[in-house]
Design a protein around this motif. Structure first.
Motif, PDB file in Angstrom:
ATOM      1  N   GLY A  29       0.844  -1.193   0.000  1.00  0.00           N
ATOM      2  CA  GLY A  29       0.000   0.000   0.000  1.00  0.00           C
ATOM      3  C   GLY A  29       0.872   1.232   0.000  1.00  0.00           C
ATOM      4  N   ILE A  30       0.713   2.076  -1.011  1.00  0.00           N
ATOM      5  CA  ILE A  30       1.535   3.284  -1.150  1.00  0.00           C
ATOM      6  C   ILE A  30       0.673   4.516  -0.910  1.00  0.00           C
ATOM      7  N   CYS A  31       1.060   5.352   0.056  1.00  0.00           N
ATOM      8  CA  CYS A  31       0.372   6.604   0.366  1.00  0.00           C
ATOM      9  C   CYS A  31      -1.104   6.335   0.684  1.00  0.00           C
ATOM     10  N   ASN A  32      -2.020   6.656  -0.231  1.00  0.00           N
ATOM     11  CA  ASN A  32      -3.424   6.359   0.016  1.00  0.00           C
ATOM     12  C   ASN A  32      -3.640   4.867   0.273  1.00  0.00           C
ATOM     13  N   GLY A  33      -2.824   4.047  -0.380  1.00  0.00           N
ATOM     14  CA  GLY A  33      -2.907   2.609  -0.152  1.00  0.00           C
ATOM     15  C   GLY A  33      -2.503   2.226   1.257  1.00  0.00           C
ATOM     16  N   PHE A  34      -1.517   2.923   1.828  1.00  0.00           N
ATOM     17  CA  PHE A  34      -1.132   2.716   3.227  1.00  0.00           C
ATOM     18  C   PHE A  34      -2.288   3.101   4.131  1.00  0.00           C
ATOM     19  N   GLN A  35      -2.925   4.218   3.826  1.00  0.00           N
ATOM     20  CA  GLN A  35      -4.085   4.658   4.605  1.00  0.00           C
ATOM     21  C   GLN A  35      -5.204   3.624   4.549  1.00  0.00           C
TER      22      GLN A  35
END
Length: 262
Positions: free
Chosen positions: A93-99
């Motif tokens: 998850g990158i950026c929004n994916g981390f969120q």
């Protein structure tokens, strides 16, 4: 074998094509998959070896950043997602994916529905878009094999990136070596000082993994530095001489290598 990569997107996602390109360059076989294709049965998560939730503003981040997509995943795709994780397949998850990952509960403990950490509004109170230094920590993370101790330079671009949790959960994450990236100074020292730490994250945390090391979330964007020419100062001779490889590429290459081993 080129492992199949599900690049999952929804309305408002805007980093899907860059992430597609990064996995393609790393040797994967990425496919852009809209969340509605999974919900309708047109696509099956089980047919892929890697899942990535890219950056952007899914559903406009109208409630909280990543919240609506997280609810959608846990409400309509929980069985598919759980089976994917239990099969030991990598999730990024990158950026929004981390969120999204922290709001499903897949981070920090790979337990859907158990939300223990969050990503809050930046201490600066505004959207921060800047290149940052990240120290790669010792961990079980499969995405950072061979990178521990290195200093990466990646772009951060977010309004809600402050990693926050309770002292008890933070202690458990630290003790479990689940911190993968920390914001750092140019000399490699972890820092809470702005602007090197662009959001005020506790422990200078920029990314964490689950206990298995197969689920990774981070706020900065590795997909935005998979070509040397993406570095803001790539034309300078002193920079070009240091850039043997773009700093984000190894993260995708490690994921592809792991999927090939499965």
């Amino acid at each position: 074998m080129r492992p199949r990569v599900c690049v999952l997107y929804a309305d408002g996602t805007n980093c899907d094509r860059e992430t597609y390109y990064a996995f393609e360059k790393a040797g994967g076989a990425p496919e852009l998959v809209h969340v509605n294709q999974l919900r309708s049965g047109e696509r099956k998560l089980a047919d892929y070896q890697i899942l990535v939730i890219p950056g952007g503003f899914s559903y406009g981040d109208d409630v909280l950043a990543g919240k609506v997509l997280a609810v959608e995943l846990t409400s309509f795709l929980a069985d598919q997602l759980q089976a994917f994780v239990e099969a030991g397949k990598p999730v990024l998850g990158i950026c929004n994916g981390f969120q999204v990952l922290v709001r499903t509960g897949l981070l920090p403990d790979a337990r859907m529905g158990e939300i223990k950490v969050t990503l809050m509004t930046n201490d600066s109170g505004r959207f921060e878009c800047r290149w940052v230094y990240l120290r790669v920590e010792e961990s079980r993370c499969i995405f950072t094999r061979g990178l521990a101790g290195q200093l990466l330079y990646l772009q951060a671009a977010h309004g809600e990136g402050k990693f926050y949790t309770s002292p008890r959960v933070l202690e458990a994450i630290e003790a479990g070596n689940q911190v993968v990236f920390r914001y750092a100074t140019p000399s490699g020292e972890p820092t809470g000082a702005y602007p090197y730490n662009p959001n005020g994250s506790l422990g200078a945390i920029a990314g964490i993994c689950d206990p298995s090391g197969r689920i990774l979330g981070l706020m900065p964007h590795p997909e935005r530095f998979v070509e040397v020419t993406q570095h803001p100062n790539w034309r300078r001779p002193e920079v070009k001489s240091l850039l043997k490889e773009p700093h984000g590429l190894a993260i995708f290459r490690n994921a592809v290598a792991y999927a090939r081993e499965m």
